[in-house]
Design an enzyme around this catalytic site. Structure first.
Site, PDB file in Angstrom:
ATOM      1  N   LYS A  76       0.941  -1.116   0.087  1.00  0.00           N
ATOM      2  CA  LYS A  76       0.015  -0.080   0.072  1.00  0.00           C
ATOM      3  C   LYS A  76       0.934   1.089  -0.151  1.00  0.00           C
ATOM      4  CE  LYS A  76      -4.143   1.752   2.514  1.00  0.00           C
ATOM      5  NZ  LYS A  76      -4.955   1.710   3.930  1.00  0.00           N
ATOM      6  N   SER A 151      -9.936   1.608   2.608  1.00  0.00           N
ATOM      7  CA  SER A 151      -9.042   2.296   1.786  1.00  0.00           C
ATOM      8  C   SER A 151      -7.973   1.518   1.218  1.00  0.00           C
ATOM      9  CB  SER A 151      -8.284   3.626   2.781  1.00  0.00           C
ATOM     10  OG  SER A 151      -7.404   2.866   3.481  1.00  0.00           O
ATOM     11  N   SER A 175     -10.263  -0.832   6.732  1.00  0.00           N
ATOM     12  CA  SER A 175      -9.435  -0.828   5.433  1.00  0.00           C
ATOM     13  C   SER A 175      -8.719  -2.006   4.766  1.00  0.00           C
ATOM     14  CB  SER A 175      -8.485   0.427   5.496  1.00  0.00           C
ATOM     15  OG  SER A 175      -9.178   1.703   5.311  1.00  0.00           O
TER      16      SER A 175
HETATM   17  N1  GLN Z   1     -13.605   3.907   6.272  1.00  0.00           N
HETATM   18  C1  GLN Z   1     -12.955   4.543   7.217  1.00  0.00           C
HETATM   19  C2  GLN Z   1     -12.661   5.874   7.388  1.00  0.00           C
HETATM   20  O1  GLN Z   1     -12.663   6.304   6.234  1.00  0.00           O
HETATM   21  C3  GLN Z   1     -11.745   3.549   7.859  1.00  0.00           C
HETATM   22  C4  GLN Z   1     -10.529   3.833   6.894  1.00  0.00           C
HETATM   23  C5  GLN Z   1      -9.391   3.055   7.295  1.00  0.00           C
HETATM   24  O2  GLN Z   1      -9.500   1.814   7.903  1.00  0.00           O
HETATM   25  N2  GLN Z   1      -8.070   3.265   6.929  1.00  0.00           N
HETATM   26  O3  GLN Z   1     -11.922   6.422   8.250  1.00  0.00           O
END
Ligand code: GLN
Length: 486
Positions: A76, A151, A175
């Site tokens: 990532k 994400s 994410s």
């Molecule tokens: N969807 C959640 C957010 O936007 C989790 C994102 C994540 O785990 N980085 O904060």
């Protein structure tokens, strides 16, 4: 070739059926052929990958027993990689080349893994659909009109399409698990502190955790083996001893008690997803597990508390991006204030700016007690719900997300609908426990993930439970036609 697991590739590499250089060339060719449709990579590191593959072939010839030696993987684009562009999918870091290596990527390099490149993501890991990237949305390989989840959407799409054997992700509120669910792959968010955060670009430091995304639980176990464990560079990294994560994958599940939280099966859960989860639980009963209904009464408070705590920490973490030391700087600033304002205004995307504003407000004098402190208190209640549940059950199961992957653009104008996607994943990060998503079936032609949650530091157990399911079913071996046609 897309069906190959880490274990089977490791055997082939040692039997000299294939070299790491050949394998790496194959994957680089697949990326060239297919990623135009998916947009799952921000950077492809051809030369670095081939040099690492050559070194891995030598390691293997010299008798290396590391399962990851010579295996092509992707990271990532939030992990700092020495000398390799690391953008966090933000214009703010469009030109950032870190002078150091994150612990996760460094440990995988030391295990001999080959880095194919850096994957697309929501900007600064803020999002549930991978539509918040400066480099454009990622497409779901099962249906190019749908989102891959976020994400870590680039990592999930790349693994599902066979553009890499496995990938790293990070999970602040879902994410790793939600994109794994949407793309039909396996993903593990470890216990907070199990894996070092050193060199991970911070979103919300008390929630962020790195973990593996791969086709199977067994592959996740091999990666966790490499990256888990104490790191003096991260003061929140735990010194609890690591386990041998592959040793007990085959242990029988007789007598395992599975908790099903009634709050996970209420309103808002898509019928098709619910059916898949119920069938998966029946499969576990066939494997010898017992099922018990439990309650996590504060689940509905996880969205409001998370969306105060995460933006608060983000507003503090992201204050370092000021246009002075690295990253984007606006053109011809009039004075210092103008440079700060315009660099941040032009460098950060909309969702990131919104969260910085929400977080700054929640932390400000007069509102701190009303919002931040209250959210922290709720966080404690959510944690206690899990502690109590694990007095009665060994693992908890439920859906990862209320729906399968939704259409690109379907929720971009409705932030509440987007945040509601996270209802089943956020509480796990607030409590700090480990959880996995594994492929458990399909609803309307799209993959559905089963979420398996465990008590603190029970990653080996979760991987065992997931692996037994994957031996009894073949959902994790399904590949999208886009990948097969290549
Ligand atoms: N969807 C959640 C957010 O936007 C989790 C994102 C994540 O785990 N980085 O904060």
């Amino acid at each position: 070739m897309v069906d190959q697991s880490i274990a089977s590739l490791a055997k082939k590499l040692r039997a000299k059926e294939i070299s790491s250089v050949e394998l790496t060339q194959d994957y680089l060719a697949r990326i060239k052929q297919l990623d135009g449709q998916l947009n799952s990579f921000i950077t492809v590191t051809d030369e670095v990958a081939l040099a690492q593959a050559e070194a891995a072939d030598k390691l293997i010839a010299a008798g290396s027993t590391s399962a990851l030696a010579g295996i092509p993987i992707a990271h990532k684009d939030l992990f700092c990689t020495n000398g390799i562009l690391t953008t966090c999918a933000s214009k703010m870091l469009y030109n950032f080349v870190p002078p150091y290596e994150s612990t996760v990527t460094g440990r995988m390099l030391a295990s001999g893994a080959v880095t194919l490149g850096k994957t697309n993501m929501d900007e600064f890991a803020m999002g549930s659909s991978n539509e918040n990237s400066h480099f454009g949305a990622v497409k779901n390989p099962w249906n190019l009109d749908k989102v891959p989840g976020g994400s870590s959407g680039g990592s999930a799409a790349a693994v599902a399409a066979g553009l890499c054997v496995a990938a790293t992700g990070t999970d602040t509120g879902g994410s790793i698990r939600q994109p794994a669910s949407f793309c039909g792959i396996s993903g593990l968010k470890p216990t907070y502190g199990r894996v070092s955060r050193f060199g991970m670009i911070a979103y919300a430091s008390s929630l962020d955790q790195a973990g593996p995304m791969a086709r199977s639980a067994e592959d996740c176990a091999h990666i966790l083996q490499s990256i888990a464990g104490f790191d003096a560079n991260d003061s929140t990294c735990s010194d609890v001893a690591t386990e041998d994560y592959t040793a007990n994958l085959d242990s029988p599940l007789d007598g395992l008690t599975i908790g099903l939280p009634k709050e996970y099966f209420g309103d808002g859960l898509d019928n098709g997803v619910a059916t898949v989860i119920q069938d998966a639980v029946k499969e576990f009963e066939k494997l010898g597990a017992k099922v018990k209904e439990i309650s996590l009464p504060n689940l509905n408070l996880s969205i409001p508390s998370y969306y105060v705590i995460a933006p608060s920490e983000a507003s503090s973490n992201l204050s370092r991006f000021d246009g002075v030391r690295y990253g984007y700087r606006c053109e011809e600033p009039k004075d210092l204030m103008d440079m700060y304002k315009r660099s941040r205004g032009e460098g950060f995307g909309k969702e990131v700016q919104k969260r910085i504003m929400v977080g700054t407000y929640a932390l400000s004098e007069g509102y701190y007690d009303a919002y931040y402190l209250k959210a922290q208190r709720i966080r404690r209640l959510i944690k206690e719900d899990f502690v109590k549940a694990f007095e009665e059950v060994d693992v908890i199961m439920g859906p990862v997300a209320p729906t399968t992957a939704f259409g690109i653009g379907a929720k971009t104008d409705d932030p509440i609908a987007m945040y509601l996607e996270d209802i089943y994943t956020l509480s796990i990060n607030l409590a700090g426990i480990p959880a996995m998503s594994i492929p458990a079936g399909f609803a309307d032609g799209m993959p559905v993930g089963l979420q398996i949650m465990g008590n603190y530091f029970t990653e080996a157990k979760l991987l065992n439970v997931a692996h037994k399911f994957q031996q009894a079913t073949d959902w994790h071996t399904k590949t999208p036609s886009l990948a097969e046609g290549a």
